[in-house]
Write a protein that holds these residues in place. Sequence first.
Motif, mmCIF file in Angstrom:
data_model
loop_
_atom_site.group_PDB
_atom_site.id
_atom_site.type_symbol
_atom_site.label_atom_id
_atom_site.label_comp_id
_atom_site.label_asym_id
_atom_site.label_seq_id
_atom_site.Cartn_x
_atom_site.Cartn_y
_atom_site.Cartn_z
ATOM 1 N N LEU A 259 0.824 -1.207 0.000
ATOM 2 C CA LEU A 259 0.000 0.000 0.000
ATOM 3 C C LEU A 259 0.861 1.262 0.000
ATOM 4 N N ASN A 260 1.395 1.584 -1.158
ATOM 5 C CA ASN A 260 2.190 2.813 -1.277
ATOM 6 C C ASN A 260 1.295 4.024 -1.086
ATOM 7 N N PHE A 261 1.779 4.962 -0.279
ATOM 8 C CA PHE A 261 1.030 6.204 -0.075
ATOM 9 C C PHE A 261 1.832 7.341 -0.701
ATOM 10 N N PRO A 262 1.150 8.319 -1.307
ATOM 11 C CA PRO A 262 1.891 9.419 -1.936
ATOM 12 C C PRO A 262 2.498 10.346 -0.882
ATOM 13 N N ILE A 263 3.749 10.766 -1.118
ATOM 14 C CA ILE A 263 4.319 11.832 -0.288
ATOM 15 C C ILE A 263 4.698 12.958 -1.243
ATOM 16 N N ALA A 264 5.469 13.921 -0.775
ATOM 17 C CA ALA A 264 5.748 15.107 -1.581
ATOM 18 C C ALA A 264 6.369 14.780 -2.941
ATOM 19 N N GLY A 265 6.061 15.614 -3.920
ATOM 20 C CA GLY A 265 6.765 15.622 -5.197
ATOM 21 C C GLY A 265 6.671 14.381 -6.055
ATOM 22 N N GLY A 266 5.465 13.796 -6.179
ATOM 23 C CA GLY A 266 5.299 12.661 -7.076
ATOM 24 C C GLY A 266 6.062 11.433 -6.652
ATOM 25 N N THR A 267 6.266 11.293 -5.362
ATOM 26 C CA THR A 267 6.989 10.140 -4.829
ATOM 27 C C THR A 267 6.048 9.401 -3.884
ATOM 28 N N SER A 268 6.285 8.106 -3.729
ATOM 29 C CA SER A 268 5.461 7.366 -2.774
ATOM 30 C C SER A 268 6.355 6.641 -1.777
ATOM 31 N N GLY A 269 5.747 6.222 -0.713
ATOM 32 C CA GLY A 269 6.475 5.439 0.283
ATOM 33 C C GLY A 269 5.568 4.309 0.737
ATOM 34 N N HIS A 270 6.154 3.340 1.401
ATOM 35 C CA HIS A 270 5.309 2.311 2.001
ATOM 36 C C HIS A 270 5.928 1.864 3.319
ATOM 37 N N LEU A 271 5.124 1.211 4.113
ATOM 38 C CA LEU A 271 5.595 0.707 5.395
ATOM 39 C C LEU A 271 6.746 -0.279 5.166
ATOM 40 N N ILE A 272 7.715 -0.312 6.071
ATOM 41 C CA ILE A 272 8.697 -1.402 6.043
ATOM 42 C C ILE A 272 8.216 -2.483 7.019
ATOM 43 N N GLY A 273 7.889 -2.061 8.226
ATOM 44 C CA GLY A 273 7.314 -3.026 9.175
ATOM 45 C C GLY A 273 8.320 -3.629 10.136
ATOM 46 N N ALA A 274 9.607 -3.299 9.930
ATOM 47 C CA ALA A 274 10.655 -3.882 10.778
ATOM 48 C C ALA A 274 10.454 -3.485 12.241
ATOM 49 N N ALA A 275 10.037 -2.236 12.473
ATOM 50 C CA ALA A 275 9.866 -1.766 13.842
ATOM 51 C C ALA A 275 8.765 -2.566 14.535
ATOM 52 N N LEU A 276 7.662 -2.738 13.843
ATOM 53 C CA LEU A 276 6.543 -3.476 14.415
ATOM 54 C C LEU A 276 6.963 -4.904 14.760
ATOM 55 N N ALA A 277 7.664 -5.542 13.809
ATOM 56 C CA ALA A 277 8.109 -6.921 14.030
ATOM 57 C C ALA A 277 9.070 -6.989 15.215
ATOM 58 N N ALA A 278 10.017 -6.038 15.286
ATOM 59 C CA ALA A 278 11.023 -6.071 16.350
ATOM 60 C C ALA A 278 10.398 -5.783 17.710
ATOM 61 N N VAL B 230 25.478 13.632 -3.139
ATOM 62 C CA VAL B 230 24.248 13.701 -3.937
ATOM 63 C C VAL B 230 23.168 12.810 -3.326
ATOM 64 N N ALA B 231 23.570 11.587 -2.993
ATOM 65 C CA ALA B 231 22.572 10.595 -2.563
ATOM 66 C C ALA B 231 22.084 10.808 -1.138
ATOM 67 N N LEU B 232 23.003 11.214 -0.242
ATOM 68 C CA LEU B 232 22.630 11.276 1.177
ATOM 69 C C LEU B 232 21.507 12.274 1.467
ATOM 70 N N PRO B 233 21.623 13.527 0.991
ATOM 71 C CA PRO B 233 20.498 14.442 1.278
ATOM 72 C C PRO B 233 19.206 14.007 0.603
ATOM 73 N N ALA B 234 19.304 13.489 -0.619
ATOM 74 C CA ALA B 234 18.087 13.096 -1.348
ATOM 75 C C ALA B 234 17.395 11.922 -0.653
ATOM 76 N N MET B 235 18.147 10.859 -0.394
ATOM 77 C CA MET B 235 17.552 9.669 0.243
ATOM 78 C C MET B 235 17.133 9.972 1.679
ATOM 79 N N GLY B 236 17.991 10.711 2.397
ATOM 80 C CA GLY B 236 17.679 11.044 3.785
ATOM 81 C C GLY B 236 16.406 11.866 3.883
ATOM 82 N N GLY B 237 16.301 12.878 3.024
ATOM 83 C CA GLY B 237 15.138 13.765 3.062
ATOM 84 C C GLY B 237 13.839 13.024 2.795
ATOM 85 N N ILE B 238 13.826 12.257 1.699
ATOM 86 C CA ILE B 238 12.595 11.538 1.335
ATOM 87 C C ILE B 238 12.204 10.549 2.435
ATOM 88 N N HIS B 239 13.220 9.840 2.967
ATOM 89 C CA HIS B 239 12.877 8.814 3.950
ATOM 90 C C HIS B 239 12.582 9.388 5.333
#
Lengths: 211, 95
Positions: free
Chosen positions: A56-75, A172-181
């Motif tokens: 169940l991907n949910f939309p977040i800013a700028g035409g991007t989506s995210g979804h649950l990972i679930g690791a926290a719940l499992a742990a 390049v990657a760290l701010p982009a990936m960090g920000g979105i996540h």
Amino acid sequence: MHIPDGFISAPVAVTGCVVAAGCVAYAVKATNKKMGEKQVPLMGVLAAFIFAAQMLNFPIAGGTSGHLIGAALAAILLGPWAGMLIMTCVLVVQCLVFQDGGLLALGANIVNMGIIATFISYYVYRGGAFLSGGQKKRILVSGGLAAWLSVVVAAVACVFELVISGTVPLGVALPAMGGIHALIGIAEGAITAGVLSLIMATRADLLSLAK
Amino acid sequence: MRLKWWHGALIFALFLALLSPLASSFPDGLERVAEDKGFLEKAHEAIFNLIPDYVMPGVGNEILATILSAIIGTLLLFGIGYGLARVLKAKKDEA
């Protein structure tokens, strides 16, 4: 953040597979010692829930989506080792059956979302005992915080794998990936706290299995 | 048979599977970054396909194909999670 094949180099992918295999083998041994009657159906439904929720991907800013990972719940519910096994089952099925995440990159994906994310969540959740307020509030706040951080740290781990592979520069990657996540993690935190509160209201005993 | 707590939880997971066609089709975080930073084309095609992209092949209606794949995955993972836990518990009881 399932890494497809091609994003990471062969040495990084192989290292990921070796680390993942070692950790999973240890997790089987560690889980083996504390498997109780209630854990059996809980492991089944958690694996099922995490798979369904990840679709169940949910939309977040700028035409991007995210979804649950679930690791926290499992742990939080099962402890880090059994949580790691659940996440590994989900990631293996996603890779083999649904072609989500590369075959060679499976190890790296298990390391990020199955190992790093579960351990971060478990210890942040455990560490949340110092928070003030009632027990209920403490569980929800530290659970939500653990979930948020697990997504961000998993994303940073993914960045390092990409950078070591020479795919993209760190700056390049760290701010982009960090920000979105950091944004996606807010939803992870909210969903995790929501499910924990549902469990507290219905089967509070399930919250003490991981101890 | 009395309904147990985990029956309810499994039904909830299957209910989520039914909602799968509503999922956002935007690229996820990593895909978005790969696209923006120009390394998306490095991704290799999978060497084999069973149910690629969570769409059941051979089913004409995409909504139905998505729901079907979601239900298959959800039940498969319930079986694997439950089965694995059973095996681990049996091993512990032996010891």
